[in-house]
Design a protein around this motif. Structure first.
Motif, PDB file in Angstrom:
ATOM      1  N   THR A   1      -3.273 -13.270  -3.162  1.00 57.65           N
ATOM      2  CA  THR A   1      -3.000 -13.259  -4.603  1.00 57.65           C
ATOM      3  C   THR A   1      -2.870 -14.668  -5.148  1.00 57.65           C
ATOM      4  OG1 THR A   1      -1.908 -11.104  -4.448  1.00 57.65           O
ATOM      5  CG2 THR A   1      -1.401 -12.465  -6.370  1.00 57.65           C
TER       6      THR A   1
ATOM      7  N   ILE B   1       3.611  -1.916   6.432  1.00 54.32           N
ATOM      8  CA  ILE B   1       3.905  -2.317   5.056  1.00 54.32           C
ATOM      9  C   ILE B   1       4.113  -3.822   4.968  1.00 54.32           C
ATOM     10  CG2 ILE B   1       5.598  -2.122   3.203  1.00 54.32           C
ATOM     11  CD1 ILE B   1       6.000   0.796   4.051  1.00 54.32           C
ATOM     12  N   ALA B   2       4.829  -4.391   5.946  1.00 53.89           N
ATOM     13  CA  ALA B   2       5.073  -5.837   5.936  1.00 53.89           C
ATOM     14  C   ALA B   2       3.759  -6.612   6.056  1.00 53.89           C
ATOM     15  CB  ALA B   2       6.018  -6.212   7.075  1.00 53.89           C
TER      16      ALA B   2
ATOM     17  N   LYS C   1      -7.373  -8.094   4.568  1.00 53.24           N
ATOM     18  CA  LYS C   1      -7.629  -6.837   3.865  1.00 53.24           C
ATOM     19  C   LYS C   1      -8.999  -6.269   4.235  1.00 53.24           C
ATOM     20  CE  LYS C   1      -7.257  -3.702   0.515  1.00 53.24           C
ATOM     21  NZ  LYS C   1      -8.648  -3.178   0.463  1.00 53.24           N
TER      22      LYS C   1
ATOM     23  N   GLU D   1      -1.396  -9.358   0.976  1.00 56.53           N
ATOM     24  CA  GLU D   1      -1.540  -9.353  -0.481  1.00 56.53           C
ATOM     25  C   GLU D   1      -0.992 -10.635  -1.089  1.00 56.53           C
ATOM     26  OE1 GLU D   1       0.386  -5.874  -1.856  1.00 56.53           O
ATOM     27  OE2 GLU D   1      -1.137  -4.489  -1.099  1.00 56.53           O
ATOM     28  N   ALA D   2       0.162 -11.080  -0.592  1.00 62.51           N
ATOM     29  CA  ALA D   2       0.770 -12.303  -1.123  1.00 62.51           C
ATOM     30  C   ALA D   2      -0.130 -13.513  -0.870  1.00 62.51           C
ATOM     31  CB  ALA D   2       2.142 -12.516  -0.488  1.00 62.51           C
TER      32      ALA D   2
ATOM     33  N   ARG E   1       0.660  -5.571   5.231  1.00 61.31           N
ATOM     34  CA  ARG E   1      -0.160  -5.401   4.031  1.00 61.31           C
ATOM     35  C   ARG E   1       0.396  -6.208   2.866  1.00 61.31           C
ATOM     36  NH1 ARG E   1      -3.996  -1.374   4.704  1.00 61.31           N
ATOM     37  NH2 ARG E   1      -4.434  -1.418   2.471  1.00 61.31           N
ATOM     38  N   ARG E   2       1.719  -6.203   2.687  1.00 60.40           N
ATOM     39  CA  ARG E   2       2.291  -6.986   1.600  1.00 60.40           C
ATOM     40  C   ARG E   2       2.132  -8.477   1.853  1.00 60.40           C
ATOM     41  NH1 ARG E   2       2.675  -2.240   0.582  1.00 60.40           N
ATOM     42  NH2 ARG E   2       0.536  -2.808   0.105  1.00 60.40           N
ATOM     43  N   GLY E   3       2.234  -8.894   3.102  1.00 61.59           N
ATOM     44  CA  GLY E   3       2.025 -10.301   3.408  1.00 61.59           C
ATOM     45  C   GLY E   3       0.600 -10.750   3.124  1.00 61.59           C
TER      46      GLY E   3
END
Length: 299
Positions: free
Chosen positions: A152, A141-142, A187, A148-149, A144-146
């Motif tokens: 983005t 999760i860390a 990704k 994404e950030a 994937r969220r990183g």
């Protein structure tokens, strides 16, 4: 008479199946109609909020043509091949070709270094980000969220931050491209790994291998053609990005383009745009051939 009864018995289930199929198809059509109606309402609402009116398009279209008319070079056939001192010649139009060529070369170097740095950062993060590689949930999760950030936030925002930190120049552009590229490639790398065959992965564990060894010897060779293809495609995209982030002082030809636009040097604007189009086209052709050869070599 017995044959008729048998025929009726045979057609009974077929008729019921046909009726069920038609009812299901009608239900799907109603659902599609509702979905398209909702989509149309949302698009109309978005157009209203953003003031995307047909009247605005009609009013602004002539101005676009006027601007293109202003930046178009005033070439004359009789002076087309004359020197830089003769107005109406190609040389007069590209009178700063030497300095522009160096800036375009700097832009390509920014894109290349940014792509390489982003790929090197994305690769180790993509392994735990892939769902099928069974990394711990918190780590997955860390990652994937990183990623994404990082993808983005636009490159130009990263460029503003790095220009403030490191000053005006190509370094800020390279770092901005690298960070955004890491998020985008991470990704795509993870998606490529999720599509690989898992039997080699299980085989490495059956032989007593560790998680890093399974990633190295089972997943990476299988996903490598897709990873290389994606990275080369990203390099083509980053050529364009490197041209834009120069508007905020991150180096390259974009910085020069911003200056000539600001001072309304219309013919210089068109000359730089033409050079950018030629550069991007050449990079696209070279990258496409290189990508095919690399894929054939590792496949």
């Amino acid at each position: 008479m017995g044959a008729g009864i048998a025929a009726g018995a045979d057609t009974g289930p077929i008729s019921s199946q046909e009726a069920a199929f038609r009812a299901q198809r009608a239900e799907r059509r109603r659902a599609s109609l509702v979905a398209f109606s909702i989509l149309a309402v949302c698009l109309l609402a978005a157009a209203w909020v953003s003031e995307f009116y047909p009247s605005s398009l009609i009013a602004g279209a002539p101005r676009i043509g006027e601007y293109f008319q202003r930046i178009a070079p005033h070439l004359e056939l009789r002076h087309l091949l004359a020197g830089t001192e003769t107005e109406g010649s190609l040389a007069f139009w590209f009178y700063r070709l030497d300095s522009w060529f160096l800036l375009i070369l700097e832009t390509a170097n920014m894109a290349a270094l940014g792509t390489l740095g982003g790929a090197l950062l994305a690769l180790p993060l993509s392994f735990p980000a892939a769902r099928n590689l069974r990394a711990p949930n918190l780590v997955r999760i860390a990652c994937r969220r990183g990623l994404e950030a990082m993808r983005t936030v636009p490159e130009i925002v990263f460029a503003l931050i790095f220009v403030w930190a490191f000053g005006v120049g190509a370094l800020a552009g390279i770092l901005a491209i690298a960070v955004h590229t890491a998020g985008a490639l991470g990704k795509q790398f993870a998606d490529a790994m999720e599509n690989t065959e898992m039997r080699p992965w299980e085989g490495v564990f059956a032989a007593g291998g560790s998680w890093p060894q399974a990633c190295r010897y089972a997943i990476l060779p299988a996903a490598l053609p897709d990873l290389l293809s994606t990275a080369l495609l990203r390099f083509e995209i980053n050529i364009r990005s490197a041209s834009v982030i120069g508007f905020v002082g991150a180096g390259g030809i974009g910085q020069e383009l911003y200056q000539v636009i600001s001072f309304n040097n219309y013919e210089e604007v068109s000359a730089i745009i033409v050079l950018l189009i030629i550069t991007v086209s050449c990079v696209d052709l070279i990258s496409e051939r290189l990508r095919r050869r690399v894929i054939e070599a590792v496949a």
